[in-house]
Motif scaffolding. Structure first.
Motif, PDB file in Angstrom:
ATOM      1  N   ARG A  64     -50.309  71.650 -85.656  1.00 11.20           N
ATOM      2  CA  ARG A  64     -50.371  72.895 -86.431  1.00 11.20           C
ATOM      3  C   ARG A  64     -51.768  73.119 -87.016  1.00 11.20           C
ATOM      4  NH1 ARG A  64     -45.156  73.328 -90.255  1.00 11.20           N
ATOM      5  NH2 ARG A  64     -44.976  71.085 -89.915  1.00 11.20           N
ATOM      6  N   VAL A  65     -52.436  72.043 -87.408  1.00 15.35           N
ATOM      7  CA  VAL A  65     -53.793  72.203 -87.918  1.00 15.35           C
ATOM      8  C   VAL A  65     -54.734  72.649 -86.802  1.00 15.35           C
ATOM      9  CG1 VAL A  65     -55.759  71.029 -88.975  1.00 15.35           C
ATOM     10  CG2 VAL A  65     -53.445  70.575 -89.805  1.00 15.35           C
ATOM     11  N   ALA A  66     -54.616  72.046 -85.634  1.00  9.98           N
ATOM     12  CA  ALA A  66     -55.458  72.447 -84.508  1.00  9.98           C
ATOM     13  C   ALA A  66     -55.223  73.903 -84.142  1.00  9.98           C
ATOM     14  CB  ALA A  66     -55.189  71.540 -83.308  1.00  9.98           C
ATOM     15  N   SER A  67     -53.975  74.345 -84.228  1.00 12.95           N
ATOM     16  CA  SER A  67     -53.661  75.738 -83.941  1.00 12.95           C
ATOM     17  C   SER A  67     -54.351  76.664 -84.934  1.00 12.95           C
ATOM     18  CB  SER A  67     -52.144  75.949 -84.010  1.00 12.95           C
ATOM     19  OG  SER A  67     -51.813  77.323 -83.918  1.00 12.95           O
ATOM     20  N   ALA A  68     -54.282  76.324 -86.218  1.00 11.61           N
ATOM     21  CA  ALA A  68     -54.868  77.179 -87.254  1.00 11.61           C
ATOM     22  C   ALA A  68     -56.386  77.128 -87.259  1.00 11.61           C
ATOM     23  CB  ALA A  68     -54.326  76.775 -88.617  1.00 11.61           C
ATOM     24  N   PHE A  69     -56.965  75.954 -86.948  1.00 10.45           N
ATOM     25  CA  PHE A  69     -58.429  75.803 -86.962  1.00 10.45           C
ATOM     26  C   PHE A  69     -59.059  76.246 -85.650  1.00 10.45           C
ATOM     27  CE2 PHE A  69     -58.999  72.347 -90.480  1.00 10.45           C
ATOM     28  CZ  PHE A  69     -58.175  73.071 -91.330  1.00 10.45           C
ATOM     29  N   TYR A  70     -58.307  76.239 -84.568  1.00 11.33           N
ATOM     30  CA  TYR A  70     -58.609  76.815 -83.261  1.00 11.33           C
ATOM     31  C   TYR A  70     -59.760  76.177 -82.497  1.00 11.33           C
ATOM     32  CZ  TYR A  70     -58.457  80.468 -79.656  1.00 11.33           C
ATOM     33  OH  TYR A  70     -58.326  81.143 -78.469  1.00 11.33           O
ATOM     34  N   SER A  71     -60.976  76.243 -83.007  1.00 12.19           N
ATOM     35  CA  SER A  71     -62.118  75.856 -82.183  1.00 12.19           C
ATOM     36  C   SER A  71     -62.441  74.366 -82.228  1.00 12.19           C
ATOM     37  CB  SER A  71     -63.371  76.655 -82.581  1.00 12.19           C
ATOM     38  OG  SER A  71     -63.741  76.375 -83.918  1.00 12.19           O
ATOM     39  N   PHE A  72     -61.708  73.599 -83.028  1.00 12.81           N
ATOM     40  CA  PHE A  72     -61.900  72.157 -83.040  1.00 12.81           C
ATOM     41  C   PHE A  72     -61.081  71.510 -81.922  1.00 12.81           C
ATOM     42  CE2 PHE A  72     -63.114  73.164 -87.372  1.00 12.81           C
ATOM     43  CZ  PHE A  72     -64.164  72.294 -87.618  1.00 12.81           C
ATOM     44  N   SER A  73     -61.636  70.466 -81.318  1.00  9.69           N
ATOM     45  CA  SER A  73     -60.886  69.706 -80.337  1.00  9.69           C
ATOM     46  C   SER A  73     -59.621  69.129 -80.977  1.00  9.69           C
ATOM     47  CB  SER A  73     -61.742  68.558 -79.797  1.00  9.69           C
ATOM     48  OG  SER A  73     -60.936  67.581 -79.174  1.00  9.69           O
ATOM     49  N   PRO A  74     -58.465  69.273 -80.331  1.00  5.15           N
ATOM     50  CA  PRO A  74     -57.243  68.670 -80.884  1.00  5.15           C
ATOM     51  C   PRO A  74     -57.373  67.168 -81.114  1.00  5.15           C
ATOM     52  CG  PRO A  74     -56.689  70.240 -79.179  1.00  5.15           C
ATOM     53  CD  PRO A  74     -58.189  70.093 -79.143  1.00  5.15           C
ATOM     54  N   VAL A  77     -59.070  66.782 -84.476  1.00  4.53           N
ATOM     55  CA  VAL A  77     -58.128  67.104 -85.543  1.00  4.53           C
ATOM     56  C   VAL A  77     -57.172  65.941 -85.764  1.00  4.53           C
ATOM     57  CG1 VAL A  77     -56.293  68.656 -86.291  1.00  4.53           C
ATOM     58  CG2 VAL A  77     -58.297  69.579 -85.100  1.00  4.53           C
ATOM     59  N   ALA A  78     -56.607  65.417 -84.674  1.00  6.56           N
ATOM     60  CA  ALA A  78     -55.650  64.318 -84.792  1.00  6.56           C
ATOM     61  C   ALA A  78     -56.289  63.076 -85.403  1.00  6.56           C
ATOM     62  CB  ALA A  78     -55.064  63.986 -83.421  1.00  6.56           C
ATOM     63  N   GLU A  79     -57.542  62.828 -85.052  1.00  6.78           N
ATOM     64  CA  GLU A  79     -58.241  61.656 -85.590  1.00  6.78           C
ATOM     65  C   GLU A  79     -58.249  61.664 -87.116  1.00  6.78           C
ATOM     66  OE1 GLU A  79     -62.830  59.867 -85.761  1.00  6.78           O
ATOM     67  OE2 GLU A  79     -62.325  61.495 -84.359  1.00  6.78           O
ATOM     68  N   HIS A  80     -58.376  62.836 -87.699  1.00  7.57           N
ATOM     69  CA  HIS A  80     -58.506  62.925 -89.150  1.00  7.57           C
ATOM     70  C   HIS A  80     -57.206  63.323 -89.852  1.00  7.57           C
ATOM     71  CE1 HIS A  80     -62.753  62.199 -88.849  1.00  7.57           C
ATOM     72  NE2 HIS A  80     -62.895  63.202 -88.010  1.00  7.57           N
ATOM     73  N   ILE A  81     -56.377  64.129 -89.198  1.00  6.14           N
ATOM     74  CA  ILE A  81     -55.157  64.596 -89.862  1.00  6.14           C
ATOM     75  C   ILE A  81     -54.026  63.584 -89.766  1.00  6.14           C
ATOM     76  CG2 ILE A  81     -53.266  66.270 -89.606  1.00  6.14           C
ATOM     77  CD1 ILE A  81     -55.476  67.314 -91.351  1.00  6.14           C
ATOM     78  N   ASP A  82     -53.963  62.820 -88.695  1.00  4.15           N
ATOM     79  CA  ASP A  82     -52.857  61.878 -88.531  1.00  4.15           C
ATOM     80  C   ASP A  82     -52.752  60.901 -89.694  1.00  4.15           C
ATOM     81  OD1 ASP A  82     -52.001  63.043 -86.215  1.00  4.15           O
ATOM     82  OD2 ASP A  82     -52.827  61.519 -84.862  1.00  4.15           O
ATOM     83  N   SER A  83     -53.887  60.581 -90.323  1.00  7.32           N
ATOM     84  CA  SER A  83     -53.869  59.644 -91.453  1.00  7.32           C
ATOM     85  C   SER A  83     -54.146  60.321 -92.796  1.00  7.32           C
ATOM     86  CB  SER A  83     -54.916  58.548 -91.231  1.00  7.32           C
ATOM     87  OG  SER A  83     -56.218  59.118 -91.121  1.00  7.32           O
ATOM     88  N   ALA A  84     -54.391  61.629 -92.778  1.00  7.91           N
ATOM     89  CA  ALA A  84     -54.853  62.314 -93.998  1.00  7.91           C
ATOM     90  C   ALA A  84     -53.851  62.231 -95.127  1.00  7.91           C
ATOM     91  CB  ALA A  84     -55.157  63.780 -93.689  1.00  7.91           C
ATOM     92  N   TRP A  85     -52.585  62.477 -94.846  1.00  7.39           N
ATOM     93  CA  TRP A  85     -51.589  62.552 -95.920  1.00  7.39           C
ATOM     94  C   TRP A  85     -51.089  61.180 -96.338  1.00  7.39           C
ATOM     95  CZ3 TRP A  85     -53.510  66.753 -96.849  1.00  7.39           C
ATOM     96  CH2 TRP A  85     -53.622  67.786 -95.944  1.00  7.39           C
ATOM     97  N   ALA A  86     -51.498  60.133 -95.620  1.00  2.50           N
ATOM     98  CA  ALA A  86     -51.217  58.767 -96.085  1.00  2.50           C
ATOM     99  C   ALA A  86     -52.160  58.405 -97.223  1.00  2.50           C
ATOM    100  CB  ALA A  86     -51.372  57.774 -94.931  1.00  2.50           C
ATOM    101  N   ALA A  87     -53.369  58.970 -97.203  1.00  2.00           N
ATOM    102  CA  ALA A  87     -54.328  58.706 -98.283  1.00  2.00           C
ATOM    103  C   ALA A  87     -53.933  59.451 -99.551  1.00  2.00           C
ATOM    104  CB  ALA A  87     -55.732  59.124 -97.847  1.00  2.00           C
ATOM    105  N   ALA A  88     -53.531  60.708 -99.415  1.00  2.00           N
ATOM    106  CA  ALA A  88     -53.141  61.519-100.576  1.00  2.00           C
ATOM    107  C   ALA A  88     -52.280  62.677-100.092  1.00  2.00           C
ATOM    108  CB  ALA A  88     -54.372  62.054-101.300  1.00  2.00           C
ATOM    109  N   ASP A  89     -51.324  63.086-100.909  1.00  2.00           N
ATOM    110  CA  ASP A  89     -50.499  64.224-100.501  1.00  2.00           C
ATOM    111  C   ASP A  89     -51.259  65.526-100.746  1.00  2.00           C
ATOM    112  OD1 ASP A  89     -50.049  65.193-103.188  1.00  2.00           O
ATOM    113  OD2 ASP A  89     -48.493  63.685-103.422  1.00  2.00           O
TER     114      ASP A  89
END
Length: 291
Positions: A64-74, A77-89
């Motif tokens: 969903r983040v890749a869809s909204a951000f569009y021009s970033f490689s999925p 996005v996955a590299e940073h978002i997959d662990s993002a919410w484990a650090a903080a909500d």
């Protein structure tokens, strides 16, 4: 509301003036400090960029983040978002970004943070932001749903954020209508000189993906053998930017020509202060000043 129609050039100008006020979020050391306190790696900007920008959407995944951000490689996005919410909500990230912007604005603007000009600018920008139609605009809608801060300088930043995401969501619609997929959107923009190829490559696409996109654009007659834009390619990008301006115009038309002009005048001093801070890069992938 101020009287008179708002010209397309004014719509573009307001984007140019408001974008740096929003973008401080991704470069200010005060924001990095807040992000580091949550557990994000801040040695480079991307590990905090993705949660800081995506937090209004909630604890969403990479697709969903890749869809909204569009021009970033999925992959990026996955590299940073997959662990993002484990650090903080997301709620903690939203609170941290407001704390960081509060500190950053006070550093950059000094006493002007509490001045009448900023309060007036914030009130006008908020009125424009509150008028946006968020249908089909996920990032604008997510930011518009957040509670408004009380301090005028934070309201100015929130309004700038809603308005830039409103424009950005519309820009993605314009790209889709033009038949430009995420990587093609970057290759075609680089082809007209909006920024250097290395700057666009920071969005995570591999050399092979970049070359494949260039080949697809060449097959459509949009780039030449050297990767530069053909006349057809320049015309297509002009239509994309014009369409983007049209889709971004409604909040300014509702505010009216007189008050949008007043807002532009008020923002100039703050825009200069942000640019003079040296925090923002001289070249960005948005093409400001070049399109």
């Amino acid at each position: 509301m101020g009287g008179g129609a708002v010209e397309p050039a004014r719509v573009r100008q307001l984007w140019h003036l408001l974008e740096p006020l929003h973008a401080v979020l991704y470069y200010a050391p005060e924001v990095f400090e807040e992000a580091a306190a949550l557990g994000y790696d801040t040695k480079e900007r991307w590990p905090s960029y993705f949660p800081l920008r995506a937090a209004p959407l909630g604890p969403v995944g990479a697709e969903r983040v890749a869809s909204a951000f569009y021009s970033f490689s999925p992959r990026m996005v996955a590299e940073h978002i997959d662990s993002a919410w484990a650090a903080a909500d997301p709620e903690a990230v939203l609170a941290a970004r407001l704390r960081g912007i509060d500190r950053a604005y006070r550093t950059i603007l000094g006493d002007r943070v509490d001045g009448p000009e900023l309060a007036e600018a914030a009130a006008l920008a908020r009125r424009a932001a509150e008028s946006v139609n968020t249908a089909g605009r996920p990032l604008a809608a997510a930011n518009a749903e957040l509670k408004w801060a009380e301090a005028p300088h934070l309201q100015l930043w929130q309004a700038a954020t809603i308005l830039r995401e409103h424009r950005g969501d519309g820009h993605l619609a314009a790209l889709l209508v033009a038949g430009l997929d995420p990587v093609e959107s970057l290759v075609s923009f680089a082809a007209i000189g909006a920024a250097s190829v290395p700057r666009f490559e920071s969005r995570g696409w591999s050399p092979g993906e970049w070359e494949s996109a260039r080949d697809r654009l060449a097959a459509r007659g949009l780039v030449d053998e050297r990767g530069g834009a053909t006349d057809a390619g320049r015309d297509l990008r002009h239509r994309v930017e014009h369409h983007t301006d049209q889709l971004a115009a409604s909040p300014w038309q509702l505010l009216g020509a007189t008050e949008t002009g007043r807002l532009a005048d008020l923002l100039g001093d703050f825009w200069v202060a942000v640019l003079s801070s040296g925090l923002l890069p001289s070249e960005t992938t948005l093409g400001i000043g070049r399109v």
